[in-house]
Write a protein that holds these residues in place. Structure first.
Motif, PDB file in Angstrom:
ATOM      1  N   GLY A  92      -5.156  -2.168 -17.138  1.00 34.36           N
ATOM      2  CA  GLY A  92      -6.372  -1.938 -16.361  1.00 34.36           C
ATOM      3  C   GLY A  92      -6.268  -2.268 -14.891  1.00 34.36           C
ATOM      4  O   GLY A  92      -7.253  -2.120 -14.151  1.00 34.36           O
ATOM      5  N   ALA A  93      -5.098  -2.717 -14.437  1.00 34.60           N
ATOM      6  CA  ALA A  93      -4.940  -3.048 -13.014  1.00 34.60           C
ATOM      7  C   ALA A  93      -5.208  -1.808 -12.168  1.00 34.60           C
ATOM      8  O   ALA A  93      -4.683  -0.721 -12.447  1.00 34.60           O
ATOM      9  N   GLY A  94      -6.022  -1.975 -11.121  1.00 35.60           N
ATOM     10  CA  GLY A  94      -6.380  -0.829 -10.286  1.00 35.60           C
ATOM     11  C   GLY A  94      -6.509  -1.205  -8.826  1.00 35.60           C
ATOM     12  O   GLY A  94      -5.981  -2.243  -8.378  1.00 35.60           O
ATOM     13  N   TRP A  95      -7.232  -0.387  -8.084  1.00 33.62           N
ATOM     14  CA  TRP A  95      -7.334  -0.578  -6.647  1.00 33.62           C
ATOM     15  C   TRP A  95      -7.909  -1.942  -6.277  1.00 33.62           C
ATOM     16  O   TRP A  95      -7.564  -2.510  -5.238  1.00 33.62           O
ATOM     17  N   SER A  96      -8.778  -2.484  -7.107  1.00 38.27           N
ATOM     18  CA  SER A  96      -9.399  -3.773  -6.781  1.00 38.27           C
ATOM     19  C   SER A  96      -8.346  -4.858  -6.589  1.00 38.27           C
ATOM     20  O   SER A  96      -8.525  -5.779  -5.788  1.00 38.27           O
ATOM     21  N   LEU A 105      -3.444   6.763 -10.953  1.00 38.09           N
ATOM     22  CA  LEU A 105      -4.018   5.941 -12.017  1.00 38.09           C
ATOM     23  C   LEU A 105      -4.808   6.807 -12.996  1.00 38.09           C
ATOM     24  O   LEU A 105      -4.748   6.599 -14.219  1.00 38.09           O
ATOM     25  N   GLU A 106      -5.523   7.787 -12.473  1.00 40.29           N
ATOM     26  CA  GLU A 106      -6.287   8.685 -13.343  1.00 40.29           C
ATOM     27  C   GLU A 106      -5.370   9.507 -14.241  1.00 40.29           C
ATOM     28  O   GLU A 106      -5.768   9.895 -15.346  1.00 40.29           O
ATOM     29  N   ARG A 161      -4.851   4.888  -0.625  1.00 43.54           N
ATOM     30  CA  ARG A 161      -5.702   4.685  -1.800  1.00 43.54           C
ATOM     31  C   ARG A 161      -5.970   5.974  -2.595  1.00 43.54           C
ATOM     32  O   ARG A 161      -5.872   5.951  -3.837  1.00 43.54           O
ATOM     33  N   ILE A 209      -3.066   6.591  -4.849  1.00 39.95           N
ATOM     34  CA  ILE A 209      -2.975   5.601  -5.922  1.00 39.95           C
ATOM     35  C   ILE A 209      -4.004   5.898  -7.007  1.00 39.95           C
ATOM     36  O   ILE A 209      -3.682   5.911  -8.206  1.00 39.95           O
ATOM     37  N   GLU A 210      -5.227   6.155  -6.612  1.00 43.34           N
ATOM     38  CA  GLU A 210      -6.269   6.362  -7.612  1.00 43.34           C
ATOM     39  C   GLU A 210      -6.053   7.652  -8.386  1.00 43.34           C
ATOM     40  O   GLU A 210      -6.329   7.709  -9.588  1.00 43.34           O
ATOM     41  N   GLN A 219       0.841   3.573 -14.416  1.00 43.01           N
ATOM     42  CA  GLN A 219       0.503   2.163 -14.240  1.00 43.01           C
ATOM     43  C   GLN A 219       0.658   1.752 -12.775  1.00 43.01           C
ATOM     44  O   GLN A 219       1.568   2.200 -12.076  1.00 43.01           O
ATOM     45  N   LEU A 220      -0.233   0.863 -12.337  1.00 43.02           N
ATOM     46  CA  LEU A 220      -0.228   0.442 -10.940  1.00 43.02           C
ATOM     47  C   LEU A 220       1.114  -0.136 -10.524  1.00 43.02           C
ATOM     48  O   LEU A 220       1.556   0.062  -9.383  1.00 43.02           O
TER      49      LEU A 220
END
Length: 333
Positions: free
Chosen positions: A313-317, A275-276, A268, A271-272, A280-281
């Motif tokens: 906007g796809a992210g860790w969630s 993303l920052e 994680r 990945i984050e 893109q995810l």
């Protein structure tokens, strides 16, 4: 007297992941490092010209977590390969590997890859130039031969010429490359595997380090190779069933098996951070789709990520949603 490439520690060769075009990018390697802290990782093949003249920030992208990681180069001009090897070493790669095994039409047209197996002296000159140009190990990944080359002495002469130039480590994809009539995909499946040639090479040239590659599908096969050569390099199995990498790393180097979900959550922070940076995810999680292969919820895990990762906007969630689905299905199983 030619320079000799620096040695690679024996433990560092036991487990590795093959260079795979369109697959082993920096995101993939960072994921594999979470799974297998001790595995040796390889970049996709990059042509020497691209390293010298192209977008290095993209082509040589590497996260510090990836070490030890090797840069695989394509090319056939000693001067250019030496320049690219120096650039790669300066960029922090732990090894520079020369591709003498790729059979694609584009590679053949450029006179590099598998067709170099018919030009051992050119490969030797290239390797000697690369060794002189950088201070990290220079290695070669090759096939057993091309097309109908089935003579052991021809293969051994190829290896000996390059060893005489100072190379000490060879990754042997233990099948021939067919330059006509087969696609690159078919070249990874159709020509018969002959591991015995890799074993014989190690027996006859014990001073060389030999890693075997090609068709290794499970832990039992991988372990069997270690009785005969210095290491096993996994390709498609590592990508499509990545938990195998974790199982092998724990079995061969120690530690405790982690759950698939635990490993993904350990990924994680990477990945984050990406993303920052605006990545893109979808570009990251495409490499994790096989993590639950053969497990309850595996299909749903892939589906959630495949359908949602490309959305703005796809992210860790989204990853947590996919994990929750697998956890529910595992409890129901």
């Amino acid at each position: 007297m030619p320079s000799v490439s620096p040695a690679i520690a024996a433990d560092a060769l036991r487990l590795s992941v093959a260079p795979m075009m369109d697959w082993t990018d920096s995101h993939c390697r960072a994921f594999h490092r979470v799974l297998a802290p001790h595995a040796r990782l390889y970049t996709e093949m990059v042509h020497a010209n691209a390293v010298i003249h192209g977008d290095r920030a993209r082509l040589l992208a590497m996260d510090p977590s990836e070490h030890p990681v090797a840069l695989q180069l394509g090319g056939s001009e000693p001067g250019l390969l030496a320049q690219a090897a120096r650039i790669g070493a300066d960029a922090g790669f732990d090894e520079i590997n020369l591709n003498c095994g790729c059979p694609s039409d584009r590679v053949q047209a450029g006179r590099f890859g598998a067709c170099l197996m018919r030009e051992p002296q050119l490969v030797a000159e290239s390797v000697a130039a690369m060794i002189e140009a950088c201070n990290v190990p220079v290695t070669v990944k090759c096939r057993l031969g091309v097309d109908d080359d089935h003579e052991w002495n021809r293969f051994l002469a190829f290896i000996d010429a390059i060893a005489d130039a100072g190379c000490r480590m060879f990754v042997v994809h233990a099948r021939n490359a067919w330059l006509q009539g087969l696609s690159p995909k078919e070249n990874r499946e159709v020509p018969p595997l002959r591991y015995d040639w890799a074993y014989r090479l190690k027996a006859e040239r014990p001073e060389l380090q030999v890693v075997v590659n090609g068709g290794i599908a499970d832990a039992v096969e991988a372990r069997a190779h270690l009785d005969r050569v210095d290491g096993a390099m996994l390709g498609r199995a590592a990508y499509h069933t990545p938990y195998l990498l974790h199982e092998l790393d724990v079995a061969w180097f120690g530690g405790e098996l982690q759950s698939r979900g635990g490993l993904l959550r350990a990924y994680r922070p990477y990945i984050e951070a990406q993303l920052e940076r605006g990545v893109q995810l979808k570009h990251i999680v495409r490499h994790v789709l096989g993590l639950f292969s053969g497990q309850p919820g595996g299909r749903g895990f892939r589906q959630v990520l495949s359908e949602g990762a490309h959305k703005p906007g796809a992210g860790w969630s989204l990853v947590e949603r996919a994990l929750a689905l697998t956890e529910r299905e595992r409890e129901a199983a």
